[in-house]
Write an enzyme that holds these catalytic residues in place. Structure first.
Site, short mmCIF file in Angstrom:
data_model
loop_
_atom_site.label_atom_id
_atom_site.label_comp_id
_atom_site.label_asym_id
_atom_site.label_seq_id
_atom_site.Cartn_x
_atom_site.Cartn_y
_atom_site.Cartn_z
N LYS A 177 0.89 -1.18 0.00
CA LYS A 177 0.00 0.00 0.00
C LYS A 177 0.92 1.23 0.00
O LYS A 177 1.44 1.64 1.03
CB LYS A 177 -0.88 -0.01 1.26
N GLY A 230 6.80 5.40 8.24
CA GLY A 230 5.94 6.57 8.23
C GLY A 230 6.04 7.29 9.57
O GLY A 230 7.05 7.17 10.27
N SER A 231 4.98 7.99 9.93
CA SER A 231 5.02 8.82 11.14
C SER A 231 4.88 7.95 12.39
O SER A 231 4.30 6.85 12.35
CB SER A 231 3.87 9.83 11.08
N VAL A 234 1.08 7.18 13.24
CA VAL A 234 0.45 6.05 12.56
C VAL A 234 1.16 4.75 12.93
O VAL A 234 0.52 3.70 13.10
CB VAL A 234 0.44 6.26 11.03
N GLY A 235 2.47 4.82 13.12
CA GLY A 235 3.23 3.62 13.51
C GLY A 235 2.69 2.99 14.78
O GLY A 235 2.57 1.77 14.89
N GLU A 252 9.60 1.76 10.98
CA GLU A 252 10.63 2.79 10.78
C GLU A 252 9.91 4.13 10.85
O GLU A 252 9.16 4.47 9.93
CB GLU A 252 11.29 2.65 9.40
N CYS A 286 13.43 11.48 6.91
CA CYS A 286 13.39 11.01 8.30
C CYS A 286 14.72 11.30 8.98
O CYS A 286 14.79 11.44 10.19
CB CYS A 286 13.07 9.54 8.36
N GLU A 387 8.89 16.46 15.44
CA GLU A 387 9.30 16.37 14.04
C GLU A 387 8.43 17.31 13.20
O GLU A 387 7.21 17.19 13.20
CB GLU A 387 9.13 14.93 13.54
#
Ligand code: NAD
Length: 497
Positions: A177, A230-231, A234-235, A252, A286, A387
């Site tokens: 995705k 991703g962020s 959401v992680g 990650e 990142c 971030e």
């Protein structure tokens, strides 16, 4: 929008629309009127189709010898080499990073394909002695099964390749995705695998929005592993929902990386590194350096010179070869970046330069932001802790090496930290004390090479590493095998006298 090219999901070797017929558009960040393509807005039923296709394809791929799986990646590397320029131009148009960096992004995928293809013939198991006679003990690796990959937009070819290639070599079947901001880059990468001879169903692509297609992939019970970049926000969701089903979840996540500049460091070199790490990819890496921790003795000089360099950077459409800083990926991100300027000013930091949306002339067609520097930043301020993911950097003063290291380690993240010093003793102390998965000495926080493990500690992840010697390990299970050829029952750990 209707004139823009329509693209499909890849399910069982066919490019198909979403079952609902719904779509979304991928739009160039440098020009809102430039619609790159229209993609299926997939939902749980599309994800279920893709997972079912992967399940059907899995046994054949698993049975394909690993060197043959590697050969396919070698062909993919050759195809990618031939398409490097086209893919880079597409990436600049779809994601915004300047052309020279987009070429680097594709090169990273080529490097990864070459590297992982070589892993096809490398032995992965261990053979160890048994405590009993006439018995052998060894391990081999097996695929995990159906693996779900969820990727961000900032490395639209490199990051999918970091996951796809090792997961394929390990023998898994895959549902990808990709980020909704860069679907065409991902589709073009997967087309290369198909052309290289990948059997239908081994890699499936489901486009769509994170909360819809992404969440459905996370929740699908037949997906045994999730690899997410991703962020952190959401992680955490992915880890919690995947954890409910005891899936293997590899994360990650974000970073709040810093460059430490000591008073004995080479200031010009540090400035070169600071500009590249803070404003390269418009700060949307990142590993971008969003904090400069500078020894008090060189603070004013460093701040003045960084301001001069930031103000001379050319911001614009990355397809123009002279441009050094491209757009922010979308309007939502642009507003987020600007909101942090307001936060910094509100917290009492001194805005040295930038801090504004750029919309004069052609810049008004896209989402552009001025390279931004804050000075007099305290390490506890939000702009020094959170971030931002844009071209905004905070300069923090330090009185000593110890204080600089403490500031560097003071965030929730632990991805990439760097130090500029000519003193070898200070350099080694920093290598040991800096809390990050990646440490650089006399180089900026960006520039990882694919042959070393990549990933972070603390809030940057959950202990996994991509690339390097860990690349294939991430996507495979170990099986321990005992073969007893003594012809009698032998009992481990049981006293015989
Ligand atoms: P994001 O978390 O918003 O999205 C990443 C992916 O997750 C996208 O494909 C998105 O559609 C999907 N997603 C969103 N919500 C979801 C949900 N509820 N369930 C399942 N999937 C969902 O991140 P982004 O804005 O695309 O990328 C920027 C972030 O990625 C930054 O925080 C950056 O630091 C991080 N990043 C980390 C690394 C690393 O290796 N550590 C590399 C690149 C980017």
């Amino acid at each position: 929008m209707s004139e823009a090219p329509q693209h499909g999901n890849l399910i069982d070797g066919e490019w198909v629309p979403a079952r609902s017929g719904r779509t979304f558009a991928s739009v160039s960040p440098a020009d809102r009127e430039d619609v790159v393509g229209v993609f299926p807005r997939s939902a749980a039923d599309d994800v279920a189709d893709a997972v079912a296709a992967a399940r059907r394809a899995a046994p054949v791929w698993r049975a394909t010898p690993q060197p043959a799986r590697g050969d396919l990646l070698r062909r993919a590397a050759d195809l990618l080499r031939g398409r490097k320029e086209d893919l880079a131009r597409l990436m600049t148009r779809e994601m915004g990073k300047v052309l020279v960096e987009a070429r680097g992004d594709v090169q990273e995928a080529i490097d990864m394909a070459d590297y992982i293809a070589g892993e096809g013939r490398r032995p992965f198991g261990e053979t160890v002695p048994s405590e009993l006679t006439d018995k052998v003990c060894f391990t081999w690796r097996e695929p995990v099964g159906v693996v779900g990959l969820i990727t961000p937009w900032n490395f639209p070819v490199a990051i999918p390749s970091w996951k796809l290639f090792p997961a394929l070599l390990a023998g898994n079947a895959i549902v990808l995705k990709p980020a909704e901001d860069t679907p065409l880059c991902a589709a073009r990468l997967v087309e290369v695998l198909v052309e290289a001879g990948l059997p239908p169903g081994v890699v499936n692509v489901v486009h769509g929005i994170g909360e819809e297609a992404g969440a459905a992939l996370v929740d699908h019970p037949d997906v045994r592993m999730l690899s997410f970049t991703g962020s952190a926000e959401v992680g955490r969701l992915v880890a919690a929902r995947g954890g409910q089903q005891l899936k293997r979840v590899s994360l990650e996540l974000g970073g709040k990386n810093a460059i430490v500049v000591l008073d004995d460091g080479d200031l010009d070199l540090a400035l070169d590194g600071a500009v590249w790490a803070a404003f390269g990819t418009t700060g949307q890496r990142c590993t971008a350096a969003s904090r400069m921790i500078v020894h008090r003795r060189v603070l004013d000089d460093f701040t003045d010179q960084l301001r001069g360099r930031a103000e001379s950077l050319r911001v614009g459409n990355g397809l123009d070869e002279g441009v050094e800083v491209g757009p922010i990926v979308n309007d939502r991100q642009l507003r987020r970046v600007h909101s942090y300027t307001e936060v910094g000013v509100g917290e009492g930091a001194r805005l040295v330069t930038g801090g504004a949306v750029l919309d004069a002339g052609d810049l008004g067609r896209g989402h552009f932001y001025a390279p931004t520097i804050f000075a007099d930043v305290r390490p506890t301020m939000r702009i020094a802790q959170e971030e931002i993911f844009g071209p905004t950097v905070s300069i923090i003063a330090a009185e000593s090496l110890d204080e600089a290291i403490a500031h560097a380690n003071s965030t929730a993240y632990g991805l990439s930290l760097s130090i500029y010093t000519r003193d070898v003793n200070r350099a080694f102390r920093a290598m040991r004390e800096l809390q990050a998965g990646i440490v650089y000495v006399n180089a900026p926080t960006i520039g990882a090479e694919i042959q070393l493990p990549f990933g972070g500690i603390k809030g940057t992840g959950n202990g996994h590493r991509e690339a390097g010697t860990t690349a294939v390990e991430e996507f495979s299970e170990r099986k321990s095998v005992y073969v007893d050829y003594s012809g009698r029952l032998q009992r481990a750990q049981i006293d015989t006298t």
